[in-house]
Design a protein around this motif. Structure first.
Motif, mmCIF file in Angstrom:
data_model
loop_
_atom_site.group_PDB
_atom_site.id
_atom_site.type_symbol
_atom_site.label_atom_id
_atom_site.label_comp_id
_atom_site.label_asym_id
_atom_site.label_seq_id
_atom_site.Cartn_x
_atom_site.Cartn_y
_atom_site.Cartn_z
ATOM 1 N N CYS A 219 42.040 40.896 42.009
ATOM 2 C CA CYS A 219 42.492 42.286 42.032
ATOM 3 C C CYS A 219 42.790 42.839 40.642
ATOM 4 C CB CYS A 219 43.725 42.417 42.914
ATOM 5 S SG CYS A 219 45.166 41.449 42.380
ATOM 6 N N TYR A 220 43.015 41.966 39.669
ATOM 7 C CA TYR A 220 43.357 42.427 38.330
ATOM 8 C C TYR A 220 42.247 42.190 37.310
ATOM 9 C CZ TYR A 220 48.047 42.833 40.279
ATOM 10 O OH TYR A 220 49.125 43.178 41.060
ATOM 11 N N CYS A 221 41.853 40.961 37.094
ATOM 12 C CA CYS A 221 40.892 40.688 36.009
ATOM 13 C C CYS A 221 39.438 40.732 36.456
ATOM 14 C CB CYS A 221 41.191 39.341 35.355
ATOM 15 S SG CYS A 221 40.752 37.895 36.359
ATOM 16 N N GLN A 222 39.176 40.699 37.767
ATOM 17 C CA GLN A 222 37.834 40.725 38.336
ATOM 18 C C GLN A 222 37.044 39.434 38.116
ATOM 19 O OE1 GLN A 222 35.678 44.452 37.378
ATOM 20 N NE2 GLN A 222 36.385 45.078 39.393
ATOM 21 N N SER A 223 37.726 38.344 37.904
ATOM 22 C CA SER A 223 37.034 37.056 37.944
ATOM 23 C C SER A 223 36.854 36.658 39.407
ATOM 24 C CB SER A 223 37.810 35.995 37.168
ATOM 25 O OG SER A 223 39.100 35.818 37.711
ATOM 26 N N ARG A 224 35.977 35.682 39.651
ATOM 27 C CA ARG A 224 35.647 35.294 41.024
ATOM 28 C C ARG A 224 36.815 34.601 41.708
ATOM 29 N NH1 ARG A 224 32.524 37.642 43.088
ATOM 30 N NH2 ARG A 224 30.601 37.074 42.001
ATOM 31 N N ILE A 225 37.050 34.954 42.975
ATOM 32 C CA ILE A 225 38.033 34.256 43.794
ATOM 33 C C ILE A 225 37.357 33.787 45.083
ATOM 34 C CG2 ILE A 225 40.074 35.411 42.871
ATOM 35 C CD1 ILE A 225 40.063 37.243 45.337
ATOM 36 N N TRP A 226 37.919 32.723 45.667
ATOM 37 C CA TRP A 226 37.431 32.160 46.922
ATOM 38 C C TRP A 226 38.604 32.060 47.892
ATOM 39 C CZ3 TRP A 226 36.206 30.459 42.089
ATOM 40 C CH2 TRP A 226 34.840 30.487 41.728
ATOM 41 N N PRO A 227 38.359 32.168 49.209
ATOM 42 C CA PRO A 227 39.464 32.186 50.186
ATOM 43 C C PRO A 227 40.025 30.803 50.513
ATOM 44 C CG PRO A 227 37.378 32.438 51.323
ATOM 45 C CD PRO A 227 37.059 32.438 49.844
ATOM 46 N N THR A 228 40.454 30.103 49.486
ATOM 47 C CA THR A 228 41.077 28.792 49.635
ATOM 48 C C THR A 228 42.315 28.741 48.743
ATOM 49 O OG1 THR A 228 39.872 27.767 47.793
ATOM 50 C CG2 THR A 228 38.789 27.746 49.967
ATOM 51 N N PRO A 229 43.268 27.845 49.015
ATOM 52 C CA PRO A 229 44.436 27.728 48.144
ATOM 53 C C PRO A 229 44.067 27.376 46.707
ATOM 54 C CG PRO A 229 44.835 26.605 50.222
ATOM 55 C CD PRO A 229 43.380 26.975 50.208
ATOM 56 N N GLU A 230 42.945 26.659 46.537
ATOM 57 C CA GLU A 230 42.504 26.284 45.193
ATOM 58 C C GLU A 230 41.698 27.386 44.521
ATOM 59 O OE1 GLU A 230 43.270 23.150 47.955
ATOM 60 O OE2 GLU A 230 41.566 24.556 48.003
ATOM 61 N N GLY A 231 41.274 28.377 45.297
ATOM 62 C CA GLY A 231 40.382 29.402 44.758
ATOM 63 C C GLY A 231 41.019 30.748 44.537
ATOM 64 N N MET A 232 42.301 30.914 44.884
ATOM 65 C CA MET A 232 42.963 32.211 44.709
ATOM 66 C C MET A 232 44.457 32.065 44.963
ATOM 67 S SD MET A 232 42.249 34.209 48.321
ATOM 68 C CE MET A 232 43.526 35.430 48.012
ATOM 69 N N LYS A 233 45.193 33.129 44.659
ATOM 70 C CA LYS A 233 46.597 33.260 45.018
ATOM 71 C C LYS A 233 46.751 34.522 45.858
ATOM 72 C CE LYS A 233 49.715 32.351 41.879
ATOM 73 N NZ LYS A 233 50.533 32.453 40.656
ATOM 74 N N ILE A 234 47.703 34.513 46.775
ATOM 75 C CA ILE A 234 48.037 35.722 47.521
ATOM 76 C C ILE A 234 49.133 36.439 46.745
ATOM 77 C CG2 ILE A 234 48.947 36.669 49.669
ATOM 78 C CD1 ILE A 234 47.754 34.190 51.082
ATOM 79 N N GLU A 235 48.795 37.597 46.237
ATOM 80 C CA GLU A 235 49.677 38.350 45.345
ATOM 81 C C GLU A 235 50.452 39.413 46.117
ATOM 82 O OE1 GLU A 235 51.250 39.449 42.874
ATOM 83 O OE2 GLU A 235 50.407 41.184 41.856
ATOM 84 N N HIS A 236 51.752 39.449 45.892
ATOM 85 C CA HIS A 236 52.587 40.549 46.384
ATOM 86 C C HIS A 236 52.742 41.545 45.234
ATOM 87 C CE1 HIS A 236 53.587 37.488 49.382
ATOM 88 N NE2 HIS A 236 54.087 38.451 50.132
ATOM 89 N N TRP A 237 52.164 42.737 45.404
ATOM 90 C CA TRP A 237 52.261 43.735 44.327
ATOM 91 C C TRP A 237 53.729 44.024 44.016
ATOM 92 C CZ3 TRP A 237 53.431 49.267 44.883
ATOM 93 C CH2 TRP A 237 53.356 49.945 43.652
#
Length: 209
Positions: free
Chosen positions: A46-64
């Motif tokens: 959502c911020y830097c536009q690098s690739r994310i994947w829907p796994t705990p190792e591939g992303m974080k769930i961010e609270h704005w």
């Protein structure tokens, strides 16, 4: 950054919110939440536009708005985004996005469709990101650290590679190129897509009569 068009929340989140003593920690379907966030963000942080994947190792769930200061929004889907790991475990100077942000506040939202963030930022040819709004510019650098060296290099590399393809004889039409980068076409977006969108829009504006 690009404005995120928030879609429908996972049904499990809707049901969980109705439970007594429901909070983010005891929400069981974070896998489903990750899938929803990655899909609506076209697989980009959502911020830097690098690739994310829907796994705990591939992303974080961010609270704005962070859970600590805004506990009532911890299960609000409009407050949730998908972020990259952001240099987690690295020295602070190497951290970025949600990892660097922590519990700090931002003066803008990447899902505010009434004030699209992409209209407030500029991508320079050397890979840096800037804003003429001093508050946004400060948060880009001090809160999110989006001009961290690796991110700057990645943005410049994406733009350089795109420009190189054009120099190699590819017929250039900004109107035909834009859908591949701005989300008009379905599917995942290329990493750091907004860098090319910004460049194409500038070219399009210069070519206009």
């Amino acid at each position: 950054m690009r404005t995120i068009q928030k879609g429908p929340e996972p049904r499990t989140l809707t049901l969980h919110r109705k439970q007594t003593h429901a909070d983010y920690d005891n929400y069981a379907d974070k896998d489903g939440l990750r899938i929803a966030l990655v899909a609506e963000q076209r697989a980009l942080c959502c911020y830097c536009q690098s690739r994310i994947w829907p796994t705990p190792e591939g992303m974080k769930i961010e609270h704005w708005q962070c859970q600590q200061v805004h506990p009532k929004r911890q299960l609000d889907f409009s407050n949730l985004h998908g972020a990259c790991l952001g240099g987690q475990g690295q020295p602070e100077r190497e951290q970025h996005c949600d990892t660097r942000k922590g519990n700090n506040s931002l003066c803008f939202s990447v899902s505010d469709t009434t004030r699209p963030i992409e209209r407030k930022i500029r991508f320079l040819g050397n890979g840096t990101i800037k804003s003429d709004d001093s508050a946004i510019d400060r948060h880009i650098n001090e809160v999110l650290n989006l001009n961290q060296k690796r991110l700057v290099g990645n943005r410049m590399a994406v733009l350089t590679a795109f420009q190189q393809r054009l120099q190699n004889g590819r017929t250039f039409d900004p109107a035909r190129e834009l859908p591949n980068w701005n989300g008009s076409n379905p599917g995942d977006l290329p990493e750091f897509a907004q860098v090319v969108v910004y460049w194409l829009c500038k070219r399009q504006a210069r070519a206009a009569p």
